[in-house]
Write a protein that holds these residues in place. Structure first.
Motif, mmCIF file in Angstrom:
data_model
loop_
_atom_site.group_PDB
_atom_site.id
_atom_site.type_symbol
_atom_site.label_atom_id
_atom_site.label_comp_id
_atom_site.label_asym_id
_atom_site.label_seq_id
_atom_site.Cartn_x
_atom_site.Cartn_y
_atom_site.Cartn_z
ATOM 1 N N GLU A 249 2.166 4.776 12.526
ATOM 2 C CA GLU A 249 0.748 3.839 12.135
ATOM 3 C C GLU A 249 0.947 3.823 10.692
ATOM 4 O O GLU A 249 0.885 2.668 10.006
ATOM 5 C CB GLU A 249 -0.245 4.187 12.961
ATOM 6 N N ALA A 250 0.878 4.905 9.972
ATOM 7 C CA ALA A 250 0.948 5.347 8.624
ATOM 8 C C ALA A 250 2.089 4.600 7.978
ATOM 9 O O ALA A 250 1.933 3.944 7.011
ATOM 10 C CB ALA A 250 0.862 6.768 8.281
ATOM 11 N N ALA A 251 3.302 4.620 8.478
ATOM 12 C CA ALA A 251 4.515 4.057 7.799
ATOM 13 C C ALA A 251 4.485 2.544 8.057
ATOM 14 O O ALA A 251 4.634 1.807 6.936
ATOM 15 C CB ALA A 251 5.479 4.688 8.649
ATOM 16 N N GLU A 252 3.908 2.100 9.340
ATOM 17 C CA GLU A 252 3.717 0.553 8.977
ATOM 18 C C GLU A 252 2.667 -0.015 8.088
ATOM 19 O O GLU A 252 3.001 -1.183 7.567
ATOM 20 C CB GLU A 252 3.277 0.456 10.636
ATOM 21 N N LEU A 253 1.554 0.511 8.044
ATOM 22 C CA LEU A 253 0.491 0.348 7.017
ATOM 23 C C LEU A 253 1.031 0.412 5.650
ATOM 24 O O LEU A 253 0.935 -0.544 4.549
ATOM 25 C CB LEU A 253 -0.822 1.114 7.217
ATOM 26 N N ALA A 254 1.714 1.566 5.376
ATOM 27 C CA ALA A 254 2.363 1.799 3.986
ATOM 28 C C ALA A 254 3.323 0.694 3.463
ATOM 29 O O ALA A 254 3.222 -0.077 2.482
ATOM 30 C CB ALA A 254 2.891 2.992 3.626
ATOM 31 N N TYR A 255 4.336 0.340 4.513
ATOM 32 C CA TYR A 255 5.311 -0.727 4.205
ATOM 33 C C TYR A 255 4.581 -2.010 4.024
ATOM 34 O O TYR A 255 5.181 -2.947 3.249
ATOM 35 C CB TYR A 255 6.307 -0.829 5.500
ATOM 36 N N PHE A 256 3.581 -2.286 4.935
ATOM 37 C CA PHE A 256 2.890 -3.754 4.694
ATOM 38 C C PHE A 256 1.851 -3.686 3.751
ATOM 39 O O PHE A 256 1.029 -4.576 4.129
ATOM 40 C CB PHE A 256 2.685 -4.314 6.236
ATOM 41 N N GLY A 257 1.845 -2.890 3.060
ATOM 42 C CA GLY A 257 0.726 -3.256 1.991
ATOM 43 C C GLY A 257 -0.233 -2.121 1.714
ATOM 44 O O GLY A 257 -0.912 -2.337 0.685
ATOM 45 N N ALA A 258 -0.713 -1.201 2.567
ATOM 46 C CA ALA A 258 -1.491 -0.157 2.116
ATOM 47 C C ALA A 258 -1.117 0.966 0.810
ATOM 48 O O ALA A 258 -0.099 1.785 1.220
ATOM 49 C CB ALA A 258 -1.599 0.726 3.271
ATOM 50 N N LYS A 259 -1.560 0.426 -0.355
ATOM 51 C CA LYS A 259 -0.812 1.071 -1.575
ATOM 52 C C LYS A 259 -1.129 2.619 -1.474
ATOM 53 O O LYS A 259 -0.603 3.067 -2.438
ATOM 54 C CB LYS A 259 -1.409 0.264 -2.782
ATOM 55 N N ILE A 260 -1.950 3.163 -0.938
ATOM 56 C CA ILE A 260 -2.492 4.502 -0.939
ATOM 57 C C ILE A 260 -1.241 5.336 -0.707
ATOM 58 O O ILE A 260 -1.252 6.561 -1.411
ATOM 59 C CB ILE A 260 -3.518 4.826 -0.202
ATOM 60 N N LEU A 261 -0.432 5.059 -0.054
ATOM 61 C CA LEU A 261 0.970 5.830 0.500
ATOM 62 C C LEU A 261 2.057 5.186 0.657
ATOM 63 O O LEU A 261 1.864 3.766 0.878
ATOM 64 C CB LEU A 261 0.374 6.256 1.793
ATOM 65 N N HIS A 262 3.222 5.663 0.120
ATOM 66 C CA HIS A 262 4.616 4.743 -0.044
ATOM 67 C C HIS A 262 5.207 5.359 1.408
ATOM 68 O O HIS A 262 5.047 6.357 1.707
ATOM 69 C CB HIS A 262 5.475 5.131 -1.154
#
Length: 443
Positions: A249-262
């Motif tokens: 879930e974190a990877a999906e969010l990071a890839y699709f725009g959540a800037k807090i984490l790469h």
């Protein structure tokens, strides 16, 4: 032992460096990974840009301003003459290296990408030198672990985990009495031993690699926000941190725009089952977000948006049962080194999205060999993330229904158990994010 990574804003001033030092000391004997002080890398990029253009006076002017800035930082951060002298000596080595590219006379060779990487590395070298000087002035036994002595990548840019583990273990053993370890994020050496950088994910990636190779208890990423929020707080009011996320879930969010984490930094931690915790430097008591291999089931966790998307549709009347059509389409993107985000297919066509349009004209020209091509620019991918297993009836319906009369250009569902992605116009982004929040996370 844990690894604690602090970004550029977290160490962006003498006061914040002191604050980070205190935060780290409160948490025991750990490894601290630091980024360059905020603004420094931009200045180093600007210096490099002038050097590429052969404008030595321009580069000198930026460097002089940067040096004056750090003189003031040293003056405010450190109180003793000895500590200031040691810090200025360490930082001076960075200025000397950069000025070495100025003094080449009329016969100077063209500035190169290799030399730019050497210059960009100086930001992290300076921030860690300042931190170590401050800690030692406070009487802390702080040990420097030079990233250029252990962080190495293969020819393809992937980290050489075995080498990193071996060299880092030796360095730790050499400082057995240290109370705190300090190292640089972002920078490394390539397979030829040249100074390079990790690019994707930068210092977050460094921390994840260190945590993985040493099998540490936890990887902590400290920023200026209290964890990963369930929507973008810049556009949506009342967002809140997500307490726990699965790595996927974190990877999906990071890839699709959540800037807090790469997204890159998730993989080493996931593979080695090392929890990642996102924490707020400005509010250390906030619980933040814990990312691990287990997370609550049956819930939608968060929404992210990825801007700058282009949709490309290839329609062919010959596609029905046509062997090799999709292979030719995807091979075109591969040949032009352009990655695809979303895919939708039908019996007569395929639509894909990309976020890199550098080779778009050439790609479209080649795709016209296989069918009729149309392109939609200025699109946004909305990514709804959570436990989206297909048997969780109604989750995807709630996401689509939330958008109401907002046109959806494309939907991707089922490729992952953790997200449903919808493509909308740029002009509809903010309203779409707000409607999704209202529908999926009612107050």
């Amino acid at each position: 032992m844990k690894v604690l990574k602090f970004g550029g804003t977290s160490v962006g001033s003498p006061q914040r460096i002191k604050h980070v030092a205190s935060l780290a000391l409160e948490r025991g004997r750990n490894i601290v990974v630091l980024s360059a002080m905020s603004g420094t890398t931009n200045s180093l990029v600007e210096i490099s840009d002038y050097l590429y253009k052969g404008n030595i006076p321009g580069a000198q002017e930026i460097l002089n301003a940067l040096e004056a800035k750090y003189d003031a930082v040293v003056e405010e951060l450190l109180t003793t003459v000895g500590a200031r002298a040691e810090a200025l000596k360490a930082i001076g080595r960075s200025w000397d290296l950069i000025r070495g590219f100025f003094a080449r006379g009329d016969r100077r060779a063209p500035f190169t990408a290799k030399q730019e990487k050497e210059i960009l590395a100086q930001g992290e070298l300076i921030s860690t030198a300042l931190m170590v000087a401050h800690l030692r002035e406070r009487g802390v036994r702080a040990a420097m672990l030079p990233a250029l002595s252990f962080m190495r990548t293969f020819d393809n840019g992937e980290p050489d985990m075995a080498y990193i583990r071996e060299k880092l273990s030796v360095l730790l053993a050499q400082h057995a009495d240290a109370e705190l370890f300090i190292t640089q994020g972002f920078i490394c050496r390539d397979s030829a031993g040249q100074v390079a950088n990790l690019q994707r994910g930068g210092s977050d990636y460094s921390a994840s690699i260190i945590g993985a190779v040493l099998d540490l208890e936890e990887i902590q990423i400290w920023t200026d926000i209290d964890g990963m929020h369930n929507n973008d707080p810049r556009f949506v009011e009342g967002t809140r941190p997500v307490g726990r996320l699965h790595f996927e879930e974190a990877a999906e969010l990071a890839y699709f725009g959540a800037k807090i984490l790469h997204p890159t930094c998730v993989l080493p931690a996931k593979l080695h089952n090392i929890p990642v915790r996102l924490l707020n430097t400005l509010d250390p008591q906030a619980p933040g977000t814990l990312i691990c291999n287990t997370a609550p089931d049956g819930t939608i966790k968060a929404i992210a948006a990825k801007d700058g998307i282009t949709a490309i549709k290839i329609k062919s009347g010959r596609m029905l049962l046509a062997y090799g059509f999709l292979h030719k389409v995807f091979e075109t993107f591969e040949n032009h080194r352009t990655s695809i985000d979303m895919i939708a297919t039908s019996e007569v066509g395929v639509t894909v999205t990309v976020d890199n349009v550098e080779r778009l004209a050439a790609i479209v020209d080649e795709l016209k060999n296989f069918g009729t091509v149309s392109v939609d620019h200025d699109m946004v991918i909305l990514c709804v993330v959570g436990d989206l297993e297909w048997h969780n009836a109604g989750f995807e319906a709630r996401a689509v229904a939330a958008l109401g009369d907002i046109p959806i250009r494309m939907i991707s569902y089922g490729g992952s158990n953790y997200n449903i992605s919808m493509l909308v116009r740029k002009d509809d982004k903010v309203e779409a994010l707000r409607r999704l929040s209202a529908n999926l996370f009612p107050v």
